[in-house]
Design a protein around this motif. Structure first.
Motif, PDB file in Angstrom:
ATOM      1  N   PHE A 116     -26.663 -24.586  13.594  1.00 19.84           N
ATOM      2  CA  PHE A 116     -26.274 -23.231  13.598  1.00 19.84           C
ATOM      3  C   PHE A 116     -24.988 -22.870  13.286  1.00 19.84           C
ATOM      4  CE2 PHE A 116     -27.906 -19.398  14.705  1.00 19.84           C
ATOM      5  CZ  PHE A 116     -27.439 -18.585  13.296  1.00 19.84           C
ATOM      6  N   LYS A 117     -24.446 -22.367  12.668  1.00 24.39           N
ATOM      7  CA  LYS A 117     -23.572 -22.212  12.970  1.00 24.39           C
ATOM      8  C   LYS A 117     -23.131 -20.114  12.486  1.00 24.39           C
ATOM      9  CE  LYS A 117     -19.672 -24.035  10.422  1.00 24.39           C
ATOM     10  NZ  LYS A 117     -18.664 -24.428   9.590  1.00 24.39           N
ATOM     11  N   ALA A 118     -23.202 -19.212  13.567  1.00 15.59           N
ATOM     12  CA  ALA A 118     -23.383 -17.954  14.102  1.00 15.59           C
ATOM     13  C   ALA A 118     -22.272 -17.428  15.073  1.00 15.59           C
ATOM     14  CB  ALA A 118     -24.631 -17.666  14.804  1.00 15.59           C
ATOM     15  N   PHE A 119     -21.904 -15.717  14.025  1.00 24.14           N
ATOM     16  CA  PHE A 119     -21.414 -15.367  14.755  1.00 24.14           C
ATOM     17  C   PHE A 119     -21.704 -13.548  15.043  1.00 24.14           C
ATOM     18  CE2 PHE A 119     -20.501 -13.627  10.345  1.00 24.14           C
ATOM     19  CZ  PHE A 119     -20.561 -12.045  10.121  1.00 24.14           C
ATOM     20  N   GLN A 120     -21.631 -12.974  16.057  1.00 22.68           N
ATOM     21  CA  GLN A 120     -22.140 -11.474  16.404  1.00 22.68           C
ATOM     22  C   GLN A 120     -20.682 -11.055  16.949  1.00 22.68           C
ATOM     23  OE1 GLN A 120     -25.182 -11.769  19.666  1.00 22.68           O
ATOM     24  NE2 GLN A 120     -24.635 -14.130  19.636  1.00 22.68           N
ATOM     25  N   MET A 121     -21.267  -9.575  16.884  1.00 23.07           N
ATOM     26  CA  MET A 121     -20.135  -8.771  17.043  1.00 23.07           C
ATOM     27  C   MET A 121     -20.981  -7.699  17.829  1.00 23.07           C
ATOM     28  SD  MET A 121     -17.513  -8.228  14.220  1.00 23.07           S
ATOM     29  CE  MET A 121     -16.130  -9.932  13.342  1.00 23.07           C
ATOM     30  N   GLY A 122     -20.440  -7.196  19.106  1.00 30.78           N
ATOM     31  CA  GLY A 122     -20.833  -6.050  19.851  1.00 30.78           C
ATOM     32  C   GLY A 122     -20.490  -6.058  20.443  1.00 30.78           C
ATOM     33  N   TYR A 123     -21.204  -4.876  21.432  1.00 33.19           N
ATOM     34  CA  TYR A 123     -20.720  -4.233  22.735  1.00 33.19           C
ATOM     35  C   TYR A 123     -21.695  -5.393  23.933  1.00 33.19           C
ATOM     36  CZ  TYR A 123     -18.057   0.260  20.943  1.00 33.19           C
ATOM     37  OH  TYR A 123     -16.985   1.036  21.060  1.00 33.19           O
ATOM     38  N   VAL A 124     -20.705  -5.202  25.099  1.00 30.11           N
ATOM     39  CA  VAL A 124     -20.994  -6.092  26.666  1.00 30.11           C
ATOM     40  C   VAL A 124     -20.459  -5.391  27.103  1.00 30.11           C
ATOM     41  CG1 VAL A 124     -21.250  -7.888  25.363  1.00 30.11           C
ATOM     42  CG2 VAL A 124     -19.237  -7.638  26.183  1.00 30.11           C
ATOM     43  N   TRP A 125     -21.384  -5.219  28.403  1.00 35.17           N
ATOM     44  CA  TRP A 125     -21.092  -4.287  29.678  1.00 35.17           C
ATOM     45  C   TRP A 125     -21.006  -5.706  30.614  1.00 35.17           C
ATOM     46  CZ3 TRP A 125     -24.417  -3.759  25.622  1.00 35.17           C
ATOM     47  CH2 TRP A 125     -24.543  -2.311  25.006  1.00 35.17           C
ATOM     48  N   ARG A 126     -20.155  -5.091  31.499  1.00 36.87           N
ATOM     49  CA  ARG A 126     -20.041  -5.417  32.751  1.00 36.87           C
ATOM     50  C   ARG A 126     -19.489  -4.178  33.703  1.00 36.87           C
ATOM     51  NH1 ARG A 126     -16.373 -10.801  30.334  1.00 36.87           N
ATOM     52  NH2 ARG A 126     -18.104 -11.850  29.610  1.00 36.87           N
ATOM     53  N   ALA A 127     -19.990  -3.928  34.900  1.00 38.00           N
ATOM     54  CA  ALA A 127     -19.858  -3.246  36.589  1.00 38.00           C
ATOM     55  C   ALA A 127     -18.447  -3.783  36.610  1.00 38.00           C
ATOM     56  CB  ALA A 127     -20.485  -3.534  37.379  1.00 38.00           C
ATOM     57  N   GLU A 128     -17.337  -3.553  35.830  1.00 36.54           N
ATOM     58  CA  GLU A 128     -15.658  -4.015  36.737  1.00 36.54           C
ATOM     59  C   GLU A 128     -15.319  -2.679  37.272  1.00 36.54           C
ATOM     60  OE1 GLU A 128     -14.065  -6.097  35.796  1.00 36.54           O
ATOM     61  OE2 GLU A 128     -14.583  -7.809  33.462  1.00 36.54           O
ATOM     62  N   LYS A 129     -14.748  -3.054  37.973  1.00 32.39           N
ATOM     63  CA  LYS A 129     -13.078  -1.612  38.380  1.00 32.39           C
ATOM     64  C   LYS A 129     -12.346  -1.308  37.285  1.00 32.39           C
ATOM     65  CE  LYS A 129     -10.019  -0.726  41.755  1.00 32.39           C
ATOM     66  NZ  LYS A 129      -9.476  -1.525  43.362  1.00 32.39           N
ATOM     67  N   PRO A 130     -12.332  -0.463  36.758  1.00 31.19           N
ATOM     68  CA  PRO A 130     -11.721   0.026  35.546  1.00 31.19           C
ATOM     69  C   PRO A 130     -10.425   0.446  36.427  1.00 31.19           C
ATOM     70  CG  PRO A 130     -13.725   1.642  36.211  1.00 31.19           C
ATOM     71  CD  PRO A 130     -13.715   0.710  37.061  1.00 31.19           C
TER      72      PRO A 130
END
Length: 409
Positions: A116-130
């Motif tokens: 299965f060859k798939a692709f995704q695009m979208g936001y992800v979230w990490r509580a980084e130090k900005p």
């Protein structure tokens, strides 16, 4: 009470001009992925917290955005001194797209091709130090192959993502590759304890920033024996000189095969200190560096054990993600102009009587592939025209009763 108009720290608003560039970037990446046989999927922004916290996501597990239980599930009166954060939460925002893909595949595998060859695009979230270049919300563009345990899957991925980067204007990219199993072999040869592999990798991943002295100092601070730590650094020097010939293993042979099949198209090299942050990587890992950014703008690797969390039998998987926000920042800093951009025109009509012919003219222009916006301005037409020009329109046409539209097609 006045509220701040700024977005939350670590996030950002996107202006129309910025959105135009971001959309072009996404379309360019998407079209390249499709050309190489990858099909698009979409997964939710939220996942069950139990899945996220048991994902071997490395340091990202310390940066989860967790969602408080709601309604009947949340009972404040049951909170005690022993209640943990995870007891109060049941969902979390995804920190990458790989884990959701694995869950997606296990849930839908009977209806999907293998491989299965798939692709995704979208936001992800990490509580980084900005900080500059690091956000708490950012876009990822992933391609993955599930069900192919051969090195040819890595070759397919790297050739695809490097072509996408080239179409985005990055002609100076270098692919760097390693293998988690070769890293383990280095650790074993050095006499370092195998159970300390993950924490050792976190230090090795900083080698290009902190140097040998910094690596040694951090390993000693973590409790590793000095003799073994020095032996590892000496081994790395030898491997940097000898390359993959320093190993006699199938993993090294496969990595050389990867290099041989990519080198005619893009610069590629073996990098023995390349680690990658995710704990779920099991085999080849790779990063793509840009001379413009002096850092990685894409990276990924093989994660053959990740799907075993959802099904009895294991399923090989490998993927790569483009650092979308980094690329966007580079293109912005270079005042990048979108190639073959459709002409963008504004039609300002000044009376109700002009509306009908304005609509007809706008449709004629749109049929020719132009972007057309109709704007009403019954007074201060000059001021409105200037405002429209400043908004980035290529052409502003003020339509009056005596305007000959055929001359403007």
């Amino acid at each position: 009470m006045k509220f701040s108009t700024l977005p939350p720290k670590g996030t950002f608003d996107v202006t129309p001009e910025e959105m135009e560039l971001r959309s072009w970037m996404q379309d360019t990446i998407k079209n390249t992925y499709k050309e190489h046989g990858f099909t698009q999927i979409e997964t939710p922004s939220i996942e069950n917290l139990e899945l996220l916290t048991n994902s071997e996501g490395g340091e990202n597990l310390q940066m989860l955005f967790k969602i408080l239980k709601r309604g009947e599930k949340f009972s404040p009166q049951e909170i005690t001194e022993s209640t943990t954060e995870n007891d109060l939460c049941d969902l979390g925002l995804r920190f990458d797209l790989t884990l959701p893909l694995s869950r997606f595949y296990a849930n839908n595998r009977n209806d999907l091709m293998n491989p299965f060859k798939a692709f995704q695009m979208g936001y992800v979230w990490r509580a980084e130090k900005p900080q500059k270049g690091r956000f708490r919300q950012f876009t990822q563009c992933d391609i993955d192959i599930l069900g192919d345990d051969s090195i040819y899957a890595e070759i397919d991925l790297i050739l695809t993502v490097t072509k996408a980067l080239k179409r985005l204007g990055f002609d100076d990219c270098t692919v760097k590759v390693n293998d988690r199993r070769l890293l383990r072999e280095m650790v074993e040869r050095s006499g370092l304890p195998a159970e300390g592999f993950d924490t050792l990798c976190i230090t090795l991943d900083k080698a290009d920033k902190i140097g040998d002295d910094g690596v040694l100092r951090e390993l000693l601070e973590k409790g590793f024996e000095e003799e073994s730590a020095r032996k590892l650094l000496a081994l790395l020097k030898t491997i940097e000189e000898e390359g993959l010939t320093a190993f006699e293993s199938e993993e090294a042979t496969d990595l050389q095969r990867l290099i041989d099949n990519v080198k005619d198209y893009y610069p590629i090299e073996f990098e023995p200190t390349l680690v990658r942050g995710m704990g779920y990587y099991t085999g080849p890992i790779f990063e793509i560096e840009s001379g413009d950014f002096k850092s990685s703008i894409a990276g990924g690797g093989r994660y053959d054990d990740l799907l075993s969390k959802f099904q009895k039998e294991s399923m090989p998987g490998v993927g790569v993600s483009i650092g979308f926000e980094r690329i966007f920042a580079i293109l912005q800093s270079k005042d990048f102009v979108i190639p073959e951009k459709p002409k963008k025109r504004a039609l300002i009509y000044t009376t109700e009587e002009d509306l009908q012919k304005t609509v007809a003219f706008a449709e004629a222009l749109r049929d020719r592939g132009q972007i057309v916006s109709m704007i009403r301005s019954f007074n201060k037409v000059g001021k409105k025209a200037k405002q429209v020009e400043n908004a980035g329109y290529d052409d502003v046409v003020v339509i009056r009763e005596d305007t000959v539209l055929d001359d403007l097609l």
